[in-house]
Structure formats: structure tokens, C-alpha cells
Design an enzyme around this catalytic site. Sequence first.
Site, PDB file in Angstrom:
ATOM      1  N   CYS A  50       6.101  11.284   4.424  1.00 31.13           N
ATOM      2  CA  CYS A  50       5.397  12.180   3.503  1.00 31.13           C
ATOM      3  C   CYS A  50       5.413  13.625   3.997  1.00 31.13           C
ATOM      4  O   CYS A  50       5.568  14.563   3.211  1.00 31.13           O
ATOM      5  CB  CYS A  50       3.953  11.728   3.320  1.00 31.13           C
ATOM      6  SG  CYS A  50       3.781  10.063   2.673  1.00 31.13           S
ATOM      7  N   ARG A 126       5.866   6.166  -3.908  1.00 37.57           N
ATOM      8  CA  ARG A 126       6.391   7.515  -4.106  1.00 37.57           C
ATOM      9  C   ARG A 126       6.846   7.652  -5.563  1.00 37.57           C
ATOM     10  O   ARG A 126       8.029   7.517  -5.874  1.00 37.57           O
ATOM     11  CB  ARG A 126       7.548   7.770  -3.150  1.00 37.57           C
ATOM     12  CG  ARG A 126       7.157   7.655  -1.705  1.00 37.57           C
ATOM     13  CD  ARG A 126       8.314   7.960  -0.754  1.00 37.57           C
ATOM     14  NE  ARG A 126       7.986   7.516   0.585  1.00 37.57           N
ATOM     15  CZ  ARG A 126       7.135   8.152   1.393  1.00 37.57           C
ATOM     16  NH1 ARG A 126       6.565   9.271   1.008  1.00 37.57           N
ATOM     17  NH2 ARG A 126       6.872   7.671   2.590  1.00 37.57           N
TER      18      ARG A 126
END
Length: 227
Positions: A50, A126
Site C-alpha cells: 500500500c 485493492r
Amino acid sequence: MEEEFRMPLIGEKFPELEVETTHGRIKLPDQYKGKWFVLFSHPGDFTPVCTTEFVSFAKKYEEFKKLNTELIGLSVDTNISHIEWVNWIESTLKVEIPFPIIADPMGRVAKRLGMIHAESSTSTVRAVFMIDDKSTVRLIMYYPLELGRNINEILRSIKALQLIDKTGAVMPANWPKNEIIGDNVLNPPPRTVKDAKLRLGQYKGYAWWLTYREIDKKEAEETAKYI
């Protein structure tokens, strides 16, 4: 009983949501009226994949703005966690995160948009939602927890979608570097027998249902930099 929602689909209006972010409270999609925006979720703050994604999004932010597109992130973390993570990225990696991040510790927004990971009720996959300047969902992408996104592909997709709106064309695989027609664009298949008979007389092509035409070379060159 928990209220059930169906996630928005391509071609539908993005649902109206009021969210808490690192830039204050925001109403979606009203905040970005007249603009495109990309809402993307990540599994959690202070995680390796991330962090690399946020740095990449930040470094490409001006490219998104050139396409009249804003960014907004989301995870099931608190605003305090988001702020600390953003500050860490800026102080350690010397990259400022210029876009807001939605705080969603109860998972309300993530559930509404279908972003919760099947194996964990506390992690968001995601996901990427591309919303156009009319607040319509145009593209949805999902990546697993372990795989970081290709930010250039998101930029290429936005550019291509905007050209589709502008020209009425449809885009081949890997455009503008397609293996068959190069940086040309495809025509949508004709809808009548009459139009089908005329199609190869109007355009270059391999069959009445597979014809193509040129597009502004500048547009193709601008998109090619994302590949």
C-alpha cells in the site's frame, strides 16, 4: 438487522455517500462535480504494498489532474491512522500525499462498494472505481491483497475512456500500441444490414465488423507514455 446494499455496477450512478477523510468531510460524488475521480481502496495503512502504491499515486497526481481527474483513497482504518501514515510517508520517503483518504473503521463505505476481502472482514481488497464527470461508474478493477496496482494502466484507461466519449470509437487491446491496427481506433460494429454492407467502403478493415480509423496522433502519443 444490517442494511443490505448492492454494489454499483458499470454504467450506474455512483451512490451518494458522506465520508470522513484526511481533508475533512466530503460528499460523494458531489465533491467532484464536473470532474472524473478515481476511488481506490487499500487493505491497510503501514503496509508495504500500500505504501508503494500511495507513493506512485502521489507522484502521478499531476498526470491525473491533466485528465480532469481527482483521487481519493480508502481503507478500514481511522483518520488518526491515515494522518500518521501520510506524515510518515512525507517525512521518511519525502513524498507528499495530496489527495484525501477516507476513514472507514466500521467498513460502512467498503461494504457499500463491495470492497471487503472474502477472507477477512477487516481488510479491503485493492478495488478501483473510475467515475466520470457525470457521476457514472465507468470502470471497476479488483486486485488481490498481495499485488500492487499499475498506476499507468489506470491513467491509460481514463484517457481511453475520455477519448471514447469524445470520438465515439472503441479501443483495441493495448491501445495505442495494438498488434493489429497500431495506434488507430476501432469502429463499433454496425447495427443494421445496410450499414454492414457499407462499412468496408467507409473505413479500412479486415471484415465489416472489424474496421478501424485514425485518431489525432497527439492523443495517441499522449496515451502511449502510460504504456
